[in-house]
Design a protein around this motif. Sequence first.
Motif, PDB file in Angstrom:
ATOM      1  N   GLU A  51      -7.421   2.982  -4.906  1.00  0.00           N
ATOM      2  CA  GLU A  51      -8.156   4.023  -5.627  1.00  0.00           C
ATOM      3  C   GLU A  51      -9.658   3.753  -5.724  1.00  0.00           C
ATOM      4  OE1 GLU A  51      -6.360   4.618  -9.404  1.00  0.00           O
ATOM      5  OE2 GLU A  51      -4.444   5.331  -8.593  1.00  0.00           O
ATOM      6  N   THR A  52     -10.100   2.523  -5.423  1.00  0.00           N
ATOM      7  CA  THR A  52     -11.537   2.215  -5.544  1.00  0.00           C
ATOM      8  C   THR A  52     -12.041   1.593  -4.249  1.00  0.00           C
ATOM      9  OG1 THR A  52     -11.205  -0.034  -6.388  1.00  0.00           O
ATOM     10  CG2 THR A  52     -11.196   1.780  -8.005  1.00  0.00           C
ATOM     11  N   ARG A  53     -13.344   1.740  -4.027  1.00  0.00           N
ATOM     12  CA  ARG A  53     -14.001   1.153  -2.855  1.00  0.00           C
ATOM     13  C   ARG A  53     -13.868  -0.371  -2.870  1.00  0.00           C
ATOM     14  NH1 ARG A  53     -15.993   2.482   2.081  1.00  0.00           N
ATOM     15  NH2 ARG A  53     -16.656   4.484   1.167  1.00  0.00           N
ATOM     16  N   GLU A  54     -13.953  -0.939  -4.058  1.00  0.00           N
ATOM     17  CA  GLU A  54     -13.865  -2.393  -4.164  1.00  0.00           C
ATOM     18  C   GLU A  54     -12.488  -2.884  -3.713  1.00  0.00           C
ATOM     19  OE1 GLU A  54     -14.544  -5.876  -7.560  1.00  0.00           O
ATOM     20  OE2 GLU A  54     -14.647  -3.742  -8.082  1.00  0.00           O
ATOM     21  N   GLU A  55     -11.431  -2.167  -4.135  1.00  0.00           N
ATOM     22  CA  GLU A  55     -10.085  -2.545  -3.701  1.00  0.00           C
ATOM     23  C   GLU A  55      -9.957  -2.423  -2.185  1.00  0.00           C
ATOM     24  OE1 GLU A  55      -7.730  -0.980  -7.731  1.00  0.00           O
ATOM     25  OE2 GLU A  55      -7.716   0.190  -5.861  1.00  0.00           O
ATOM     26  N   TYR A  56     -10.525  -1.373  -1.644  1.00  0.00           N
ATOM     27  CA  TYR A  56     -10.444  -1.143  -0.196  1.00  0.00           C
ATOM     28  C   TYR A  56     -11.115  -2.271   0.585  1.00  0.00           C
ATOM     29  CZ  TYR A  56     -11.233   1.231   4.286  1.00  0.00           C
ATOM     30  OH  TYR A  56     -11.286   1.569   5.612  1.00  0.00           O
ATOM     31  N   GLU A  57     -12.324  -2.646   0.151  1.00  0.00           N
ATOM     32  CA  GLU A  57     -13.049  -3.706   0.849  1.00  0.00           C
ATOM     33  C   GLU A  57     -12.307  -5.033   0.745  1.00  0.00           C
ATOM     34  OE1 GLU A  57     -15.525  -3.318   2.770  1.00  0.00           O
ATOM     35  OE2 GLU A  57     -15.781  -1.174   2.322  1.00  0.00           O
ATOM     36  N   ARG A  58     -11.739  -5.269  -0.411  1.00  0.00           N
ATOM     37  CA  ARG A  58     -11.004  -6.516  -0.604  1.00  0.00           C
ATOM     38  C   ARG A  58      -9.764  -6.563   0.287  1.00  0.00           C
ATOM     39  NH1 ARG A  58     -11.408 -11.665  -1.180  1.00  0.00           N
ATOM     40  NH2 ARG A  58      -9.694 -12.629  -2.351  1.00  0.00           N
ATOM     41  N   LEU A  59      -9.084  -5.440   0.433  1.00  0.00           N
ATOM     42  CA  LEU A  59      -7.879  -5.380   1.266  1.00  0.00           C
ATOM     43  C   LEU A  59      -8.227  -5.562   2.737  1.00  0.00           C
ATOM     44  CD1 LEU A  59      -6.023  -2.437  -0.515  1.00  0.00           C
ATOM     45  CD2 LEU A  59      -5.243  -4.813  -0.376  1.00  0.00           C
ATOM     46  N   LYS A  60      -9.355  -4.989   3.149  1.00  0.00           N
ATOM     47  CA  LYS A  60      -9.788  -5.196   4.540  1.00  0.00           C
ATOM     48  C   LYS A  60     -10.042  -6.668   4.783  1.00  0.00           C
ATOM     49  CE  LYS A  60     -13.240  -2.294   4.954  1.00  0.00           C
ATOM     50  NZ  LYS A  60     -14.321  -1.553   5.657  1.00  0.00           N
ATOM     51  N   ALA A  61     -10.658  -7.315   3.810  1.00  0.00           N
ATOM     52  CA  ALA A  61     -10.943  -8.735   3.976  1.00  0.00           C
ATOM     53  C   ALA A  61      -9.667  -9.560   4.052  1.00  0.00           C
ATOM     54  CB  ALA A  61     -11.825  -9.227   2.825  1.00  0.00           C
ATOM     55  N   LEU A  62      -8.606  -9.118   3.363  1.00  0.00           N
ATOM     56  CA  LEU A  62      -7.343  -9.855   3.375  1.00  0.00           C
ATOM     57  C   LEU A  62      -6.529  -9.574   4.626  1.00  0.00           C
ATOM     58  CD1 LEU A  62      -6.260  -9.428  -0.376  1.00  0.00           C
ATOM     59  CD2 LEU A  62      -7.057 -11.518   0.745  1.00  0.00           C
ATOM     60  N   GLY A  63      -6.938  -8.612   5.446  1.00  0.00           N
ATOM     61  CA  GLY A  63      -6.266  -8.377   6.716  1.00  0.00           C
ATOM     62  C   GLY A  63      -5.208  -7.305   6.696  1.00  0.00           C
ATOM     63  N   VAL A  64      -5.204  -6.421   5.676  1.00  0.00           N
ATOM     64  CA  VAL A  64      -4.228  -5.342   5.622  1.00  0.00           C
ATOM     65  C   VAL A  64      -4.474  -4.374   6.764  1.00  0.00           C
ATOM     66  CG1 VAL A  64      -3.519  -3.331   4.283  1.00  0.00           C
ATOM     67  CG2 VAL A  64      -3.829  -5.543   3.162  1.00  0.00           C
ATOM     68  N   ASN A  65      -3.425  -3.875   7.395  1.00  0.00           N
ATOM     69  CA  ASN A  65      -3.561  -2.973   8.546  1.00  0.00           C
ATOM     70  C   ASN A  65      -3.854  -1.534   8.145  1.00  0.00           C
ATOM     71  OD1 ASN A  65      -1.095  -5.040   9.202  1.00  0.00           O
ATOM     72  ND2 ASN A  65      -2.541  -4.875  10.912  1.00  0.00           N
ATOM     73  N   PHE A  66      -3.139  -1.044   7.098  1.00  0.00           N
ATOM     74  CA  PHE A  66      -3.275   0.354   6.702  1.00  0.00           C
ATOM     75  C   PHE A  66      -3.468   0.425   5.197  1.00  0.00           C
ATOM     76  CE2 PHE A  66      -0.470   0.253  10.403  1.00  0.00           C
ATOM     77  CZ  PHE A  66      -1.179   1.046  11.297  1.00  0.00           C
ATOM     78  N   ALA A  67      -4.135   1.503   4.776  1.00  0.00           N
ATOM     79  CA  ALA A  67      -4.370   1.708   3.344  1.00  0.00           C
ATOM     80  C   ALA A  67      -4.008   3.150   2.998  1.00  0.00           C
ATOM     81  CB  ALA A  67      -5.819   1.416   2.979  1.00  0.00           C
ATOM     82  N   GLN A  68      -3.507   3.316   1.775  1.00  0.00           N
ATOM     83  CA  GLN A  68      -3.083   4.647   1.322  1.00  0.00           C
ATOM     84  C   GLN A  68      -3.359   4.750  -0.174  1.00  0.00           C
ATOM     85  OE1 GLN A  68       1.015   5.526   2.210  1.00  0.00           O
ATOM     86  NE2 GLN A  68       1.118   7.279   0.830  1.00  0.00           N
ATOM     87  N   GLY A  69      -3.890   5.871  -0.619  1.00  0.00           N
ATOM     88  CA  GLY A  69      -4.154   6.051  -2.037  1.00  0.00           C
ATOM     89  C   GLY A  69      -5.096   7.210  -2.265  1.00  0.00           C
TER      90      GLY A  69
END
Length: 809
Positions: A765-783
């Motif tokens: 739901e937030t840009r910060e969460e998205y950036e953090r998930l990209k850094a952790l190597g998540v392939n896809f994001a949904q929200g």
Amino acid sequence: MGDRDQNDQDRGRMTGWWRAAPLLGLYRPALVAVGVGLLFSVVGAAAVARWEDRVNRIEFENAAETEAIVMQNGMGEYISRLVALRTLFESTNDEVTRSEFETFSARLFERHPGMLRIAWLPRVNRKERAEYETAAIADGVSGYRIKSLQSAGFATAPQTDEYFPVFYSTQPKTSPVYGMDYATVPERRAVLERARDSDKVAAIRTRLFEPKEGGRLPDVLVAIPVYAKGTSRETVADRRRNLAGFVVGVFDLPLLIQAIRVTTGASPAVSMNVYPPFTAQIVSLEQMLPDYSSAATAPQSMRDVARALHWAGSLKIGDTDWQVRAVPTAGGPLETTYDRAGAVLIVGMLLTLSLSTYLMLASRNSRRLSLANRRVLELAQTDILTGLPNRAFFLTRLDEMNSQLSVRGLPFSILMLDLDRFKNVNDSLGHGAGDALLRQVAQRLKSAVRANDVLARLGGDEFAIIQETGADQRACSTELAARIAKLLTEPFLLPGHRVEIGTSIGIAIAPDHGSDQEQLLKKADLALYRSKSAGRNCFTIYDEAMSAELEARNTLEGDLRDAIARCQLEVHYQPFVDALSGARRGFEALVRWRHPTRGLIPPDQFISLAEETGLIVPLGEFVLRRACADAAGWPSGLAVAVNLSPIQFKEARLFEVICAALADSGLQPQRLEIEITESVLLERGGENHAFMQRLKQLGVELALDDFGTGYSSLSYLTAFPFDKIKIDKSFIRNLTQQPRSSAIISSIVTLARGLDMSVTAEGVETREEYERLKALGVNFAQGYLFGRPQPIERILFDAPAKPSRRDAA
């Protein structure tokens, strides 16, 4: 000299005693055996005599009761034939003629002796009197007039408001009974009024006014009311207003009963005596002789009958009970003769010994049988696994408590218990572990209740308690529920495992919440359902709002059925994107319900209801087919993800449904992604694995949904052919505040890469969460950061999916 003679005599007596003493000692065992044998003979004879008396009494009472039933059934047949006459009068539109009455009556009672006469008594008012008299004369009853009975005989009835004269009769037309007004005879008027007001058959013991020569016992007069066709008879006032007349029959009771006994082959071993009913004139029947006696000897009074073995009952004729007394026929097979007891007494010591041995063995066998029967009864009311009372015992005891409540007013409580997470233990550790856990639960529950409380296992993981009266029933119930909840949250030690469960408890209190079994159990179940809905491991006392909620839930279920049938459901789509590039890779299909009056209803308000009621099967098929049909029109690079409920996996035709949805829509299987929760994997592992392999062979992608919220067993990832792991949004929500969430997500990503699986993060739901998930190597994001669920019409497939500049929150 005299003294010496006296001494010689005394010495002789003493010598004789000492000589006899050895003989007594020698024969002492024989004498004792004789004494014991005689004693046993007498005791055995007395026991056999009592047994003979008891068996004979039972046989006699059964035979007497059978004879009484036969007489009652025969009497009922006669009464039913009279009722058929009433039906004749009430069913015809035209007036029944005299010839029709006579013909119908003759056929009804053909070959039925005991019916002396039948009559039709119309209700005649003052104005109709002359008309009826003229009509009777015209029918051939010469000199017909409405008469009253007086001491000197019949006389013309005085003018009054209404009459009930004999108009039709089976008697010859010359009989003086024609025209006799029953209203002028007090006892007959009384029986007519009883029949009229109750709309039932009424009877009275009376004498004919034409007694046969030599005299006869009183007969039985039966009156059946007849009402005008098509009129109401609901109230006494209706019956009095709409009365048309009476069908009256006079029985020769002795002849009728004898005919019944002859026709049915009555047992000669029982003598039946029928005594008059209690009336205002007869207040004591002790000295009364019977109206009927089947004995060949002189009839006995009721007092004489009561002095010996007899059976007492009644013979119901209409609304009156004649007293029935049965005695064994003198010299018959049911008369007690004590032959066996006499034989036992005569045979002596040897037979006494045999008899005592027989009685001992018989007593032992009887005791064994009694113990076996008791054991069978205990087993029938005992749960074999836990040793607790079962449902049958619980319901029986609940009925007893309800009976005591109505008599003594003592309140009590019902506690319904359902173990939380027991199914998971049973499925993961096996039924043996589940059984062991149930036994431990039973022992803890036993320690929590009082000795006079009832603890039962109803089945599965359901238990129930009846808590008897306390000083404050509500406080006692909540205190017990809290104690049980605390006991069952403590860990259970099973072989090789440490298990933690809980319990949800529903409480209903009598009489506050009901006074019958069905009400109390239903309300306790409603309270239990509230506890489970509230998060489990808690207790709830029933309140009236729960019934309202149940009604609302039932209404919602009906509306949902209609919605599925009327296509009121909609499929909305939420995008999921490539975490690195931000490009849309597909959409997840989410069902919404557009209610005609309540508007758009989110899935959390009806999906659980659909799963409980089985409606999830047609609902899920609708979503699958619609999603495939919609996705077929999307750009070829976009996939569609569809959730499958665990309930759908139990359907044998699920694979055919998926294949049909792909074939009908033309969607490539590679673009369909099926999302499955861990709960599906707990049951029917072999069957589900084979099903998923068939989907993989078809080309469908498989995703493990809500990973991390269930058991999160790593064996599932290796045993089942998943292509993707979807991390539950509960981990994403705390991602920026909880370092542990980052560590967990990082571990899941590493694990997925090792298993050649991709990872989708839900609830971004937030840009910060998205950036953090990209850094952790998540392939896809949904929200919500990338888009909320919306109908297909509002999705712009040409526009690139970019994260919102503002947080979705």
